[in-house]
Write a protein that holds these residues in place. Structure first.
Motif, short mmCIF file in Angstrom:
data_model
loop_
_atom_site.label_atom_id
_atom_site.label_comp_id
_atom_site.label_asym_id
_atom_site.label_seq_id
_atom_site.Cartn_x
_atom_site.Cartn_y
_atom_site.Cartn_z
N THR A 284 -30.98 12.58 18.72
CA THR A 284 -30.22 13.70 19.27
C THR A 284 -29.01 13.21 20.05
O THR A 284 -27.89 13.70 19.85
N VAL A 285 -29.21 12.24 20.94
CA VAL A 285 -28.10 11.74 21.76
C VAL A 285 -27.03 11.10 20.89
O VAL A 285 -25.82 11.31 21.12
N SER A 286 -27.42 10.34 19.88
CA SER A 286 -26.44 9.67 19.01
C SER A 286 -25.60 10.68 18.24
O SER A 286 -24.36 10.56 18.19
N ILE A 287 -26.24 11.67 17.67
CA ILE A 287 -25.51 12.66 16.86
C ILE A 287 -24.58 13.49 17.73
O ILE A 287 -23.41 13.71 17.39
N VAL A 288 -25.09 13.95 18.87
CA VAL A 288 -24.28 14.83 19.73
C VAL A 288 -23.14 14.05 20.37
O VAL A 288 -22.02 14.58 20.50
N TRP A 289 -23.37 12.79 20.77
CA TRP A 289 -22.28 12.02 21.35
C TRP A 289 -21.19 11.76 20.31
O TRP A 289 -19.99 11.85 20.62
N LEU A 290 -21.58 11.46 19.07
CA LEU A 290 -20.58 11.27 18.01
C LEU A 290 -19.82 12.56 17.77
O LEU A 290 -18.59 12.55 17.57
N TYR A 291 -20.51 13.69 17.80
CA TYR A 291 -19.86 14.99 17.64
C TYR A 291 -18.88 15.25 18.79
O TYR A 291 -17.74 15.70 18.55
N ALA A 292 -19.28 14.95 20.02
CA ALA A 292 -18.38 15.13 21.17
C ALA A 292 -17.19 14.17 21.09
O ALA A 292 -16.06 14.53 21.47
N TYR A 293 -17.42 12.96 20.60
CA TYR A 293 -16.33 11.99 20.48
C TYR A 293 -15.31 12.46 19.45
O TYR A 293 -14.09 12.32 19.65
N ILE A 294 -15.78 13.02 18.35
CA ILE A 294 -14.85 13.53 17.33
C ILE A 294 -14.02 14.68 17.89
O ILE A 294 -12.81 14.77 17.65
N LEU A 295 -14.66 15.57 18.65
CA LEU A 295 -13.91 16.67 19.27
C LEU A 295 -12.88 16.13 20.26
O LEU A 295 -11.77 16.67 20.38
N THR A 296 -13.22 15.06 20.95
CA THR A 296 -12.30 14.50 21.95
C THR A 296 -11.07 13.89 21.30
O THR A 296 -9.93 14.17 21.68
N ILE A 297 -11.27 13.02 20.30
CA ILE A 297 -10.14 12.33 19.69
C ILE A 297 -9.33 13.25 18.78
O ILE A 297 -8.17 12.96 18.47
N SER A 298 -9.92 14.36 18.34
CA SER A 298 -9.18 15.28 17.48
C SER A 298 -8.31 16.24 18.27
O SER A 298 -7.56 17.03 17.66
N GLY A 299 -8.39 16.19 19.60
CA GLY A 299 -7.55 17.04 20.43
C GLY A 299 -8.08 18.44 20.63
O GLY A 299 -7.30 19.36 20.95
N ALA A 300 -9.38 18.65 20.47
CA ALA A 300 -9.95 19.99 20.63
C ALA A 300 -9.84 20.49 22.06
O ALA A 300 -9.80 21.70 22.30
N TYR A 301 -9.80 19.57 23.03
CA TYR A 301 -9.73 19.97 24.43
C TYR A 301 -8.38 19.61 25.07
O TYR A 301 -8.29 19.44 26.28
N LYS A 302 -7.37 19.50 24.24
CA LYS A 302 -6.08 19.04 24.75
C LYS A 302 -5.41 20.08 25.64
O LYS A 302 -4.76 19.75 26.64
N ASN A 303 -5.58 21.36 25.33
CA ASN A 303 -4.89 22.42 26.05
C ASN A 303 -5.82 23.30 26.87
O ASN A 303 -5.47 24.43 27.20
N VAL A 304 -6.99 22.81 27.19
CA VAL A 304 -7.94 23.60 27.98
C VAL A 304 -7.83 23.19 29.44
O VAL A 304 -7.10 22.26 29.81
N LYS A 305 -8.58 23.88 30.30
CA LYS A 305 -8.54 23.59 31.73
C LYS A 305 -9.09 22.19 32.01
O LYS A 305 -9.90 21.65 31.25
N LEU A 306 -8.65 21.63 33.12
CA LEU A 306 -9.11 20.29 33.50
C LEU A 306 -10.61 20.26 33.75
O LEU A 306 -11.29 19.27 33.46
N LYS A 307 -11.16 21.35 34.29
CA LYS A 307 -12.60 21.41 34.55
C LYS A 307 -13.39 21.38 33.25
O LYS A 307 -14.43 20.72 33.15
N THR A 308 -12.88 22.07 32.23
CA THR A 308 -13.54 22.04 30.92
C THR A 308 -13.45 20.65 30.30
O THR A 308 -14.41 20.17 29.69
N GLN A 309 -12.29 19.99 30.45
CA GLN A 309 -12.16 18.63 29.93
C GLN A 309 -13.14 17.68 30.60
O GLN A 309 -13.71 16.80 29.95
N ALA A 310 -13.35 17.86 31.90
CA ALA A 310 -14.26 16.97 32.62
C ALA A 310 -15.69 17.11 32.13
O ALA A 310 -16.46 16.13 32.16
N HIS A 311 -16.07 18.30 31.66
CA HIS A 311 -17.44 18.51 31.21
C HIS A 311 -17.64 18.25 29.73
O HIS A 311 -18.77 17.99 29.30
N CYS A 312 -16.58 18.35 28.93
CA CYS A 312 -16.74 18.28 27.48
C CYS A 312 -16.24 16.96 26.87
O CYS A 312 -16.80 16.50 25.88
N ARG A 313 -15.19 16.38 27.42
CA ARG A 313 -14.65 15.15 26.86
C ARG A 313 -15.56 13.96 27.20
O ARG A 313 -16.26 13.97 28.21
#
Length: 307
Positions: free
Chosen positions: A226-255
């Motif tokens: 579970t941890v491996s799959i979800v971390w890889l999923y979160a990493y893909i969202l991070t490098i793809s710019g999914a949280y580029k234009n969101v609030k800083l608080k959201t970036q702190a919790h999701c990136r």
């Protein structure tokens, strides 16, 4: 030769030992092979790491500390937990558990953080040091309760008054405490937290009953999958710019690159006693921590001995 007298009726009798328990893969006399044992140990460390990180993440910012102080506290907790695990594995009760931080001590620690004698400190770092010294002093005094009860044998008489039924409300309350600290964080980043919960339930509860081959692997290593799959999923969202234009608080919790712990932690750091200075002692803080220490003893007894 005279026979030994029969045991009294009110004395607790141990269960007869068994070489292998039903529906249990590994017992004392049937340990897993070394490669699997190493992987299972790493998974146990990952589970314990989550609880170890949550406590400093919740307390250190209130104490005035930043990422560097938070990283040092986490390093110290991991280092001390490892030493305590090795000691209790070779000596004493030798329970097959990994030692870690207890949520029981969070409430008195928060009371120390909010104490009035630290309000006059304007420098956040200095306030962190003073609060940490006060917490150290309270814990030192509170530890004498466990030492006295353990070495004197008095706790043996208290255990006789406890029932296994007491573990049900205790474990429930502990679970609710973890819910209050950890589960609200899932709502801060639903697109990552919710899939992790679903995958965890699927790997640990669903797949072992559906698959005929490899069901033990998914159930036994569900946390790592579970941890491996979800971390890889979160990493893909991070490098793809999914949280580029969101609030800083959201970036702190999701990136995956916003915790600040890697940058704030030194490459090599060996914790040592009183690394934050000499401990300070306050009567009110010490008494509150002593009562919490007694509660922690009851909690450990009900969780590991009575069931």
């Amino acid at each position: 030769m005279a026979a030994a007298p029969p045991p009294k009726a009110d004395e607790l009798q141990p269960h007869p030992p068994k070489e292998q328990l039903p529906s249990v893969s590994f017992c004392i006399t049937s340990p897993p092979p070394w490669p699997e044992a190493v992987i299972l140990g790493f998974q146990h460390f990952i589970v314990m790491l989550g609880t170890t990180v949550i406590i400093p993440s919740a307390l250190v910012p209130q104490m005035g500390g930043g990422n560097e102080e938070k990283a040092r506290v986490i390093q110290t907790l991991l280092f001390v937990a490892g030493i305590n695990t090795l000691l209790q594995t070779f000596f004493g009760s030798r329970l097959p558990v990994v030692m870690g931080g207890s949520y029981t001590f969070v409430a008195p620690t928060i009371s120390i953080i909010l104490a009035g004698r630290y309000d006059n400190e304007t420098d956040p770092h200095e306030k962190f040091l003073r609060t940490m010294r006060g917490t150290q002093g309270a814990l030192i005094i509170a530890s004498t309760i466990q030492i006295i009860l353990g070495f004197s044998g008095l706790w043996r008489n208290v255990v006789k008054l406890l029932s296994p039924l007491s573990a049900v409300p205790l474990v429930s309350l502990v679970g609710f405490g973890l819910y209050e600290l950890g589960f609200p964080a899932v709502a801060k980043c639903v697109e990552i937290g919710l899939p992790e919960l679903i995958l965890m339930v699927a790997f640990s509860q669903y797949l072992p009953h559906v698959l005929h081959s490899g069901k033990g692997v998914f159930g036994r290593f569900s946390v790592l999958f579970t941890v491996s799959i979800v971390w890889l999923y979160a990493y893909i969202l991070t490098i793809s710019g999914a949280y580029k234009n969101v609030k800083l608080k959201t970036q702190a919790h999701c990136r995956v690159d916003r915790s600040g712990l890697i940058g704030g932690a030194p490459w090599i750091s060996v914790p040592y006693p009183f690394q934050w200075g000499a401990p300070t002692f306050d009567a009110g803080e010490c008494f509150a921590m002593m009562m919490t220490s007694f509660i922690a003893i009851v909690e450990v007894c009900l969780q590991y001995y009575l069931p």
